[in-house]
Design a protein around this motif. Sequence first.
Motif, short mmCIF file in Angstrom:
data_model
loop_
_atom_site.label_atom_id
_atom_site.label_comp_id
_atom_site.label_asym_id
_atom_site.label_seq_id
_atom_site.Cartn_x
_atom_site.Cartn_y
_atom_site.Cartn_z
N ALA A 1 -20.97 27.99 -3.11
CA ALA A 1 -19.66 28.30 -3.68
C ALA A 1 -19.68 29.66 -4.37
O ALA A 1 -18.70 30.43 -4.27
CB ALA A 1 -19.25 27.21 -4.67
N ILE B 1 -18.74 32.83 -2.39
CA ILE B 1 -17.43 32.89 -1.73
C ILE B 1 -16.37 33.49 -2.64
O ILE B 1 -16.21 33.10 -3.80
CB ILE B 1 -16.99 31.48 -1.29
CG1 ILE B 1 -17.93 30.94 -0.20
CG2 ILE B 1 -15.55 31.49 -0.78
CD1 ILE B 1 -17.65 29.51 0.22
N HIS C 1 -12.58 33.27 -2.56
CA HIS C 1 -11.50 32.54 -1.89
C HIS C 1 -10.30 33.47 -1.73
O HIS C 1 -9.74 33.97 -2.71
CB HIS C 1 -11.13 31.30 -2.69
CG HIS C 1 -10.11 30.44 -2.01
ND1 HIS C 1 -10.30 29.93 -0.74
CD2 HIS C 1 -8.88 30.02 -2.42
CE1 HIS C 1 -9.24 29.22 -0.40
NE2 HIS C 1 -8.36 29.27 -1.39
N VAL D 1 -15.97 28.59 -7.05
CA VAL D 1 -16.34 29.73 -6.23
C VAL D 1 -16.58 30.97 -7.11
O VAL D 1 -16.35 30.95 -8.31
CB VAL D 1 -15.26 30.04 -5.17
CG1 VAL D 1 -15.10 28.87 -4.22
CG2 VAL D 1 -13.93 30.40 -5.83
N THR E 1 -12.61 27.89 2.66
CA THR E 1 -13.54 27.55 1.60
C THR E 1 -13.83 26.06 1.51
O THR E 1 -14.99 25.63 1.47
CB THR E 1 -13.00 28.06 0.25
OG1 THR E 1 -12.80 29.48 0.35
CG2 THR E 1 -13.92 27.73 -0.88
#
Length: 245
Positions: free
Chosen positions: A15, A18, A20, A44, A218
């Motif tokens: 996470a 990432i 998003h 994230v 995601t």
Amino acid sequence: MATFTPESVTVGQIAKLIDHSLLRPELTGDDVRAGCALAARYGVASVCVRPGDVDLAVDLLRGTDVLVGTVAGFPHGSTTTRIKAAETALAVNQGAAEVDMVINIGWLRSGKLDEVEADIRAVVAAADHATVKVILENAYLTRQKIVAGCRAAERAGAHFVKTSTGFAPGGATMEDLALMRSAVSPAIQVKAAGGVRTLDTLLAMAAIGVTRFGATATAAILDDLAHRQEHGRPAAETVAGTGGY
């Protein structure tokens, strides 16, 4: 370069790789709110929102460890340097911690490297303490121009080089990412965006040195990892050659 194994990788680790993405032009306020809620739920690294949504995202994510990022010169990179710098300064003043700027693609294709570097340097200066990621838009560039753009970004003080906006004909590929990683020093990170839709693609890219991923899929990526771990399956097969699109 990160080597993730089924035994060591966690959903939380992935996470935090990432960003998003909430950049599509048709997104409503409710869509942005839902996207920020998803980002907070999964923890994230950041949300990357349109400039007009920075205030809203900062408010929604206050009290979480999810950063707010936005874009400058997006998506074509052809706005003037003064406007890119002004966009950046405003966003940072509103609470954005990261800015993904698009280079002037035409300048880079024309070999105007001094101008490309000055454009990036102005955004870095306007960002002050904030992280700057430089989008090259590789779909329009030769390998030589990708290398030149990466090196200009590093000279200008950027923190990341990034493959694409997600709005061009092509996105992240293993070949381009390996080239970008080799073109800059270890002080500069590499972000993949455009077509990062599966866990296996993400982990294959992480294995060659990519440290951040722009994604809209995601939830699917992170739920896939959780499902595999719950059922005792390997988290991923980090096989070189997996494409981004």
